[in-house]
Motif scaffolding. Structure first.
Motif, PDB file in Angstrom:
ATOM      1  N   TYR A 115      32.006  15.598  -7.473  1.00 16.81           N
ATOM      2  CA  TYR A 115      32.073  15.049  -8.834  1.00 16.81           C
ATOM      3  C   TYR A 115      30.898  15.522  -9.684  1.00 16.81           C
ATOM      4  N   LEU A 119      31.725  17.580 -12.964  1.00 19.70           N
ATOM      5  CA  LEU A 119      31.386  17.002 -14.267  1.00 19.70           C
ATOM      6  C   LEU A 119      30.586  17.998 -15.096  1.00 19.70           C
ATOM      7  N   LEU A 126      36.737  18.828 -13.269  1.00 23.10           N
ATOM      8  CA  LEU A 126      36.671  17.401 -12.965  1.00 23.10           C
ATOM      9  C   LEU A 126      38.058  16.879 -12.595  1.00 23.10           C
ATOM     10  N   ALA A 147      40.073  11.898 -15.514  1.00 21.21           N
ATOM     11  CA  ALA A 147      38.889  12.686 -15.890  1.00 21.21           C
ATOM     12  C   ALA A 147      38.409  12.289 -17.286  1.00 21.21           C
TER      13      ALA A 147
END
Length: 184
Positions: A115, A119, A126, A147
């Motif tokens: 993650y 991100l 994501l 997301a």
């Protein structure tokens, strides 16, 4: 009477703060909209995935705060204690609990790393990470909706004052059903 081993605990983070923050994480992870509107599996594994996702979001925000490493560790320890208690309530035997706890730790660290990287990389990455971890590699459209939610929560947590973060004087944003609706 004081428990003789209390001196080994870290007194810089009030227990009530940890319980309050962890309680918010659990409550948000159990929001019905994730399961009814978004289609996250309403199973032990599905709920675990949502718990990890929200814990990761909070830990990500807590780390840069002054004293954040201590707070992060206390939150993670509380998570582990909660998982241990839940396993025992579900009837998992004493010899199996450590193996399950190791698997939980590996799941948490693996997902957190995925993650974090996703991100930073962008929305498509994501969504892919969420699809893989929350939806078993399926439901990319649902993962895209999730997301968007994750990005929104991350942005809102980032905007919080450090003192509010440290003391647990904040709440998760309300889960918007329209935000989570995605075509199956």
């Amino acid at each position: 009477m004081l428990w003789p081993f209390n001196r080994f605990r870290n007194p810089t983070v009030p227990r009530g703060t940890i319980e309050a923050i962890y309680g918010m994480i659990v409550a948000q992870a159990r929001e019905p909209a994730f399961y009814t509107d978004l289609g996250v599996r309403d199973t032990v594994n599905g709920r675990f995935d949502m718990l990890i996702l929200h814990l990761w979001l909070v830990l990500r925000r807590v780390r840069p705060v002054e004293g954040g490493s201590v707070l992060s560790q206390a939150l993670f320890d509380h998570f582990c204690s909660d998982m241990d208690d839940n396993l025992r309530e579900m009837g998992v035997g004493d010899l199996t609990v450590p193996k399950r706890m190791q698997a939980f730790g590996e799941a948490f660290y693996g997902r957190s790393t995925a993650y974090d990287l996703a991100l930073e990389a962008g929305e498509a990455e994501l969504a892919q990470a969420l699809s893989k971890n929350v939806f078993n590699g399926e439901a990319l459209e649902r993962a895209k909706a999730l997301a968007g939610y994750v990005r929104d929560v991350s942005d809102r947590l980032a905007a919080l004052d450090d003192a509010a973060v440290r003391t647990g004087a904040w709440t998760f944003p309300k889960v918007e059903t329209d935000q989570l609706r995605a075509t199956p």
